[in-house]
Design a protein around this motif. Structure first.
Motif, PDB file in Angstrom:
ATOM      1  N   GLU A 138       0.833  -1.205   0.000  1.00  0.00           N
ATOM      2  CA  GLU A 138       0.000   0.000   0.000  1.00  0.00           C
ATOM      3  C   GLU A 138       0.866   1.253   0.000  1.00  0.00           C
ATOM      4  O   GLU A 138       0.534   2.252  -0.643  1.00  0.00           O
ATOM      5  CB  GLU A 138      -0.913  -0.012   1.231  1.00  0.00           C
ATOM      6  CG  GLU A 138      -2.066   0.957   1.173  1.00  0.00           C
ATOM      7  CD  GLU A 138      -3.119   0.551   0.144  1.00  0.00           C
ATOM      8  OE1 GLU A 138      -3.458   1.406  -0.699  1.00  0.00           O
ATOM      9  OE2 GLU A 138      -3.586  -0.588   0.191  1.00  0.00           O
ATOM     10  N   VAL A 139       1.988   1.206   0.706  1.00  0.00           N
ATOM     11  CA  VAL A 139       2.892   2.361   0.760  1.00  0.00           C
ATOM     12  C   VAL A 139       3.427   2.679  -0.633  1.00  0.00           C
ATOM     13  O   VAL A 139       3.428   3.827  -1.076  1.00  0.00           O
ATOM     14  CB  VAL A 139       4.051   2.091   1.747  1.00  0.00           C
ATOM     15  CG1 VAL A 139       5.055   3.252   1.714  1.00  0.00           C
ATOM     16  CG2 VAL A 139       3.520   1.885   3.156  1.00  0.00           C
ATOM     17  N   ALA A 140       3.880   1.654  -1.349  1.00  0.00           N
ATOM     18  CA  ALA A 140       4.411   1.861  -2.695  1.00  0.00           C
ATOM     19  C   ALA A 140       3.338   2.407  -3.625  1.00  0.00           C
ATOM     20  O   ALA A 140       3.597   3.336  -4.405  1.00  0.00           O
ATOM     21  CB  ALA A 140       4.971   0.550  -3.240  1.00  0.00           C
ATOM     22  N   LEU A 141       2.153   1.848  -3.566  1.00  0.00           N
ATOM     23  CA  LEU A 141       1.083   2.290  -4.462  1.00  0.00           C
ATOM     24  C   LEU A 141       0.665   3.732  -4.179  1.00  0.00           C
ATOM     25  O   LEU A 141       0.350   4.481  -5.110  1.00  0.00           O
ATOM     26  CB  LEU A 141      -0.117   1.350  -4.329  1.00  0.00           C
ATOM     27  CG  LEU A 141       0.094  -0.047  -4.911  1.00  0.00           C
ATOM     28  CD1 LEU A 141      -1.061  -0.956  -4.513  1.00  0.00           C
ATOM     29  CD2 LEU A 141       0.232   0.003  -6.426  1.00  0.00           C
ATOM     30  N   ARG A 142       0.694   4.120  -2.938  1.00  0.00           N
ATOM     31  CA  ARG A 142       0.361   5.509  -2.604  1.00  0.00           C
ATOM     32  C   ARG A 142       1.383   6.456  -3.223  1.00  0.00           C
ATOM     33  O   ARG A 142       1.026   7.492  -3.805  1.00  0.00           O
ATOM     34  CB  ARG A 142       0.309   5.674  -1.083  1.00  0.00           C
ATOM     35  CG  ARG A 142      -0.163   7.059  -0.637  1.00  0.00           C
ATOM     36  CD  ARG A 142      -0.526   7.097   0.842  1.00  0.00           C
ATOM     37  NE  ARG A 142       0.585   6.694   1.695  1.00  0.00           N
ATOM     38  CZ  ARG A 142       0.620   5.577   2.420  1.00  0.00           C
ATOM     39  NH1 ARG A 142      -0.404   4.725   2.390  1.00  0.00           N
ATOM     40  NH2 ARG A 142       1.654   5.295   3.189  1.00  0.00           N
ATOM     41  N   ARG A 143       2.646   6.097  -3.154  1.00  0.00           N
ATOM     42  CA  ARG A 143       3.684   6.930  -3.771  1.00  0.00           C
ATOM     43  C   ARG A 143       3.525   6.964  -5.282  1.00  0.00           C
ATOM     44  O   ARG A 143       3.722   8.004  -5.915  1.00  0.00           O
ATOM     45  CB  ARG A 143       5.062   6.395  -3.390  1.00  0.00           C
ATOM     46  CG  ARG A 143       5.412   6.607  -1.940  1.00  0.00           C
ATOM     47  CD  ARG A 143       6.791   6.084  -1.621  1.00  0.00           C
ATOM     48  NE  ARG A 143       7.054   6.167  -0.199  1.00  0.00           N
ATOM     49  CZ  ARG A 143       8.101   5.634   0.391  1.00  0.00           C
ATOM     50  NH1 ARG A 143       8.995   4.965  -0.336  1.00  0.00           N
ATOM     51  NH2 ARG A 143       8.272   5.748   1.695  1.00  0.00           N
ATOM     52  N   ALA A 144       3.211   5.805  -5.868  1.00  0.00           N
ATOM     53  CA  ALA A 144       3.024   5.750  -7.319  1.00  0.00           C
ATOM     54  C   ALA A 144       1.897   6.676  -7.748  1.00  0.00           C
ATOM     55  O   ALA A 144       2.028   7.426  -8.724  1.00  0.00           O
ATOM     56  CB  ALA A 144       2.745   4.316  -7.746  1.00  0.00           C
ATOM     57  N   ALA A 145       0.787   6.627  -7.035  1.00  0.00           N
ATOM     58  CA  ALA A 145      -0.360   7.474  -7.380  1.00  0.00           C
ATOM     59  C   ALA A 145      -0.014   8.949  -7.243  1.00  0.00           C
ATOM     60  O   ALA A 145      -0.433   9.783  -8.062  1.00  0.00           O
ATOM     61  CB  ALA A 145      -1.554   7.113  -6.495  1.00  0.00           C
ATOM     62  N   GLU A 146       0.767   9.298  -6.232  1.00  0.00           N
ATOM     63  CA  GLU A 146       1.162  10.691  -6.041  1.00  0.00           C
ATOM     64  C   GLU A 146       2.056  11.181  -7.179  1.00  0.00           C
ATOM     65  O   GLU A 146       2.048  12.375  -7.516  1.00  0.00           O
ATOM     66  CB  GLU A 146       1.890  10.845  -4.704  1.00  0.00           C
ATOM     67  CG  GLU A 146       0.969  10.700  -3.491  1.00  0.00           C
ATOM     68  CD  GLU A 146       1.741  10.567  -2.174  1.00  0.00           C
ATOM     69  OE1 GLU A 146       2.997  10.518  -2.214  1.00  0.00           O
ATOM     70  OE2 GLU A 146       1.084  10.499  -1.117  1.00  0.00           O
ATOM     71  N   ALA A 147       2.813  10.270  -7.780  1.00  0.00           N
ATOM     72  CA  ALA A 147       3.725  10.640  -8.868  1.00  0.00           C
ATOM     73  C   ALA A 147       3.040  10.677 -10.234  1.00  0.00           C
ATOM     74  O   ALA A 147       3.655  11.073 -11.218  1.00  0.00           O
ATOM     75  CB  ALA A 147       4.903   9.666  -8.910  1.00  0.00           C
ATOM     76  N   ALA A 148       1.770  10.280 -10.282  1.00  0.00           N
ATOM     77  CA  ALA A 148       1.074  10.101 -11.555  1.00  0.00           C
ATOM     78  C   ALA A 148       0.315  11.336 -12.004  1.00  0.00           C
ATOM     79  O   ALA A 148      -0.633  11.225 -12.778  1.00  0.00           O
ATOM     80  CB  ALA A 148       0.129   8.907 -11.462  1.00  0.00           C
ATOM     81  N   SER A 149       0.721  12.494 -11.562  1.00  0.00           N
ATOM     82  CA  SER A 149       0.036  13.728 -11.926  1.00  0.00           C
ATOM     83  C   SER A 149      -0.073  13.862 -13.444  1.00  0.00           C
ATOM     84  O   SER A 149       0.910  13.732 -14.174  1.00  0.00           O
ATOM     85  CB  SER A 149       0.805  14.922 -11.351  1.00  0.00           C
ATOM     86  OG  SER A 149       0.222  16.129 -11.756  1.00  0.00           O
TER      87      SER A 149
END
Length: 200
Positions: free
Chosen positions: A65-76
Protein backbone atom coordinates in the motif's frame (compact mmCIF):
# COMPACT_ATOMS: atom_id res chain seq x y z
CA UNK A 1 8.02 -11.28 1.83
CA UNK A 2 4.38 -10.42 2.49
CA UNK A 3 2.57 -7.07 2.44
CA UNK A 4 3.91 -6.14 5.85
CA UNK A 5 7.49 -6.86 4.75
CA UNK A 6 7.17 -4.62 1.71
CA UNK A 7 5.28 -1.84 3.50
CA UNK A 8 8.04 -1.73 6.11
CA UNK A 9 10.73 -1.75 3.43
CA UNK A 10 9.15 1.09 1.47
CA UNK A 11 8.38 2.95 4.68
CA UNK A 12 12.00 2.78 5.81
CA UNK A 13 12.98 5.67 3.49
CA UNK A 14 11.39 8.47 1.48
CA UNK A 15 12.10 6.71 -1.81
CA UNK A 16 13.25 3.12 -2.18
CA UNK A 17 14.12 3.19 -5.89
CA UNK A 18 15.51 5.76 -8.31
CA UNK A 19 12.28 6.94 -9.90
CA UNK A 20 13.66 6.11 -13.36
CA UNK A 21 12.22 3.33 -15.55
CA UNK A 22 14.21 0.11 -15.74
CA UNK A 23 16.64 -0.02 -18.64
CA UNK A 24 15.49 -3.44 -19.81
CA UNK A 25 11.92 -2.17 -20.11
CA UNK A 26 12.93 0.91 -22.09
CA UNK A 27 15.17 -1.11 -24.42
CA UNK A 28 12.67 -3.88 -25.12
CA UNK A 29 9.39 -1.94 -25.25
CA UNK A 30 10.48 1.10 -27.26
CA UNK A 31 8.94 0.63 -30.69
CA UNK A 32 6.15 -1.72 -29.64
CA UNK A 33 2.66 -0.46 -30.52
CA UNK A 34 0.99 0.72 -27.31
CA UNK A 35 -1.91 -1.23 -25.87
CA UNK A 36 -2.92 -2.60 -22.49
CA UNK A 37 0.01 -3.21 -20.12
CA UNK A 38 0.32 -4.92 -16.75
CA UNK A 39 3.26 -3.90 -14.56
CA UNK A 40 3.71 -6.70 -12.01
CA UNK A 41 5.30 -5.49 -8.79
CA UNK A 42 5.09 -1.88 -9.91
CA UNK A 43 6.54 -0.46 -6.69
CA UNK A 44 6.68 3.32 -6.71
CA UNK A 45 5.47 3.39 -10.30
CA UNK A 46 8.43 4.48 -12.46
CA UNK A 47 7.94 1.77 -15.10
CA UNK A 48 4.16 2.16 -15.22
CA UNK A 49 4.41 5.93 -15.59
CA UNK A 50 7.01 5.61 -18.36
CA UNK A 51 4.71 3.20 -20.21
CA UNK A 52 1.76 5.58 -19.79
CA UNK A 53 3.83 8.41 -21.27
CA UNK A 54 4.54 6.19 -24.29
CA UNK A 55 0.80 5.80 -24.88
CA UNK A 56 0.09 2.56 -23.02
CA UNK A 57 -2.97 2.04 -20.86
CA UNK A 58 -1.34 0.63 -17.72
CA UNK A 59 -2.39 -1.32 -14.67
CA UNK A 60 0.28 -1.23 -11.96
CA UNK A 61 -0.05 -4.00 -9.37
CA UNK A 62 1.82 -4.27 -6.09
CA UNK A 63 1.36 -5.87 -2.70
CA UNK A 64 2.49 -2.73 -0.85
CA UNK A 65 0.00 0.00 0.00
CA UNK A 66 2.89 2.36 0.76
CA UNK A 67 4.41 1.86 -2.69
CA UNK A 68 1.08 2.29 -4.46
CA UNK A 69 0.36 5.51 -2.60
CA UNK A 70 3.68 6.93 -3.77
CA UNK A 71 3.02 5.75 -7.32
CA UNK A 72 -0.36 7.47 -7.38
CA UNK A 73 1.16 10.69 -6.04
CA UNK A 74 3.72 10.64 -8.87
CA UNK A 75 1.07 10.10 -11.56
CA UNK A 76 0.04 13.73 -11.93
CA UNK A 77 -1.53 14.26 -15.33
CA UNK A 78 -1.59 10.54 -16.14
CA UNK A 79 -4.53 9.35 -14.06
CA UNK A 80 -6.51 8.58 -17.21
CA UNK A 81 -3.73 6.28 -18.50
CA UNK A 82 -2.69 4.35 -15.40
CA UNK A 83 -4.59 2.55 -12.64
CA UNK A 84 -3.13 1.14 -9.43
CA UNK A 85 -4.24 -2.08 -7.78
CA UNK A 86 -3.15 -3.74 -4.54
CA UNK A 87 -2.96 -7.50 -5.01
CA UNK A 88 -0.81 -10.51 -4.24
CA UNK A 89 -0.46 -12.17 -7.63
CA UNK A 90 1.01 -15.23 -5.93
CA UNK A 91 -2.53 -15.78 -4.61
CA UNK A 92 -4.90 -13.95 -6.96
CA UNK A 93 -4.17 -14.12 -10.72
CA UNK A 94 -4.72 -11.15 -13.03
CA UNK A 95 -7.44 -11.24 -15.70
CA UNK A 96 -6.81 -13.80 -18.42
CA UNK A 97 -5.75 -12.76 -21.95
CA UNK A 98 -6.20 -9.09 -21.05
CA UNK A 99 -2.81 -7.46 -21.67
CA UNK A 100 -0.69 -6.74 -24.74
CA UNK A 101 2.33 -6.44 -22.45
CA UNK A 102 3.01 -8.09 -19.10
CA UNK A 103 6.23 -6.87 -17.54
CA UNK A 104 8.02 -8.21 -14.46
CA UNK A 105 11.14 -6.24 -13.64
CA UNK A 106 13.13 -7.91 -10.84
CA UNK A 107 9.89 -9.23 -9.35
CA UNK A 108 10.50 -11.89 -6.65
CA UNK A 109 7.96 -14.55 -7.63
CA UNK A 110 8.49 -17.57 -5.36
CA UNK A 111 8.68 -21.06 -6.81
CA UNK A 112 5.57 -23.23 -6.50
CA UNK A 113 5.46 -26.96 -7.25
CA UNK A 114 2.53 -26.52 -9.64
CA UNK A 115 3.60 -23.08 -10.96
CA UNK A 116 0.07 -21.78 -10.28
CA UNK A 117 1.00 -18.12 -9.75
CA UNK A 118 3.39 -18.08 -12.70
CA UNK A 119 0.85 -19.68 -15.00
CA UNK A 120 -1.73 -17.10 -13.91
CA UNK A 121 0.63 -14.30 -14.86
CA UNK A 122 1.52 -15.92 -18.19
CA UNK A 123 -2.16 -16.41 -18.94
CA UNK A 124 -2.72 -12.66 -18.55
CA UNK A 125 -0.83 -12.07 -21.83
CA UNK A 126 -3.26 -11.68 -24.71
CA UNK A 127 -2.69 -13.62 -27.94
CA UNK A 128 -0.05 -11.70 -29.89
CA UNK A 129 1.09 -9.99 -26.70
CA UNK A 130 4.51 -9.75 -25.08
CA UNK A 131 5.93 -11.11 -21.84
CA UNK A 132 8.99 -9.25 -20.53
CA UNK A 133 10.72 -10.74 -17.49
CA UNK A 134 13.99 -9.27 -16.17
CA UNK A 135 16.04 -10.44 -13.21
CA UNK A 136 19.44 -10.04 -11.62
CA UNK A 137 22.06 -12.52 -12.76
CA UNK A 138 22.42 -14.98 -9.87
CA UNK A 139 26.20 -14.92 -10.41
CA UNK A 140 26.16 -11.32 -9.12
CA UNK A 141 24.26 -12.19 -5.94
CA UNK A 142 25.43 -13.66 -2.65
CA UNK A 143 23.90 -17.05 -1.68
CA UNK A 144 21.79 -15.26 0.93
CA UNK A 145 20.32 -11.77 0.74
CA UNK A 146 19.21 -9.59 3.63
CA UNK A 147 16.57 -11.17 5.87
CA UNK A 148 18.17 -14.55 5.02
CA UNK A 149 16.42 -14.64 1.64
CA UNK A 150 17.75 -17.19 -0.86
CA UNK A 151 17.63 -15.72 -4.40
CA UNK A 152 17.33 -19.25 -5.75
CA UNK A 153 13.86 -19.50 -4.21
CA UNK A 154 12.43 -17.28 -6.96
CA UNK A 155 11.77 -17.82 -10.65
CA UNK A 156 14.50 -16.67 -13.00
CA UNK A 157 13.80 -15.65 -16.60
CA UNK A 158 15.52 -18.72 -18.06
CA UNK A 159 13.37 -21.01 -15.89
CA UNK A 160 10.26 -19.27 -17.16
CA UNK A 161 11.44 -19.69 -20.76
CA UNK A 162 11.70 -23.45 -20.23
CA UNK A 163 8.16 -23.57 -18.84
CA UNK A 164 6.55 -21.80 -21.81
CA UNK A 165 4.36 -24.01 -23.97
CA UNK A 166 4.09 -24.32 -27.76
CA UNK A 167 1.85 -21.26 -27.91
CA UNK A 168 4.85 -19.03 -27.19
CA UNK A 169 7.82 -17.80 -29.22
CA UNK A 170 10.94 -16.84 -27.25
CA UNK A 171 12.40 -13.71 -28.82
CA UNK A 172 15.14 -13.12 -26.27
CA UNK A 173 16.57 -15.23 -23.45
CA UNK A 174 19.94 -13.89 -22.45
CA UNK A 175 22.28 -12.45 -19.83
CA UNK A 176 23.65 -9.01 -20.62
CA UNK A 177 25.37 -6.06 -18.91
CA UNK A 178 23.15 -3.64 -17.03
CA UNK A 179 22.47 -0.35 -18.77
CA UNK A 180 22.31 1.58 -15.49
CA UNK A 181 24.50 1.76 -12.42
CA UNK A 182 23.55 -0.80 -9.78
CA UNK A 183 21.73 0.54 -6.71
CA UNK A 184 23.99 1.64 -3.87
CA UNK A 185 25.26 -1.24 -1.77
CA UNK A 186 24.63 -3.86 -4.48
CA UNK A 187 26.84 -5.46 -7.10
CA UNK A 188 24.40 -6.13 -9.94
CA UNK A 189 26.42 -5.94 -13.15
CA UNK A 190 24.29 -8.16 -15.40
CA UNK A 191 20.61 -8.65 -16.13
CA UNK A 192 18.88 -11.81 -17.22
CA UNK A 193 16.19 -11.05 -19.76
CA UNK A 194 13.32 -13.03 -21.23
CA UNK A 195 11.12 -11.56 -23.94
CA UNK A 196 8.51 -13.85 -25.43
CA UNK A 197 5.43 -13.45 -27.58
CA UNK A 198 2.23 -15.39 -27.14
CA UNK A 199 1.05 -16.68 -30.47
CA UNK A 200 -2.26 -15.40 -31.76
Amino acid sequence: MDARFWDERYGSRDRLFSGRPNGVLVTEVTGLPPGQALDVGCGEGADALWLARQGWQVTGVDISEVALRRAAEAASGLSDRVAWARADLAVMPPPACAFDLVTLQYFPLPHQPDHTALRGILNAVAPGGTLLFAGHDLADLPPRLEHDIDPGDFYQPDEVARLLGPDWTVLRNETRPRTATAPAGTHHTHDTVLRAQRLG
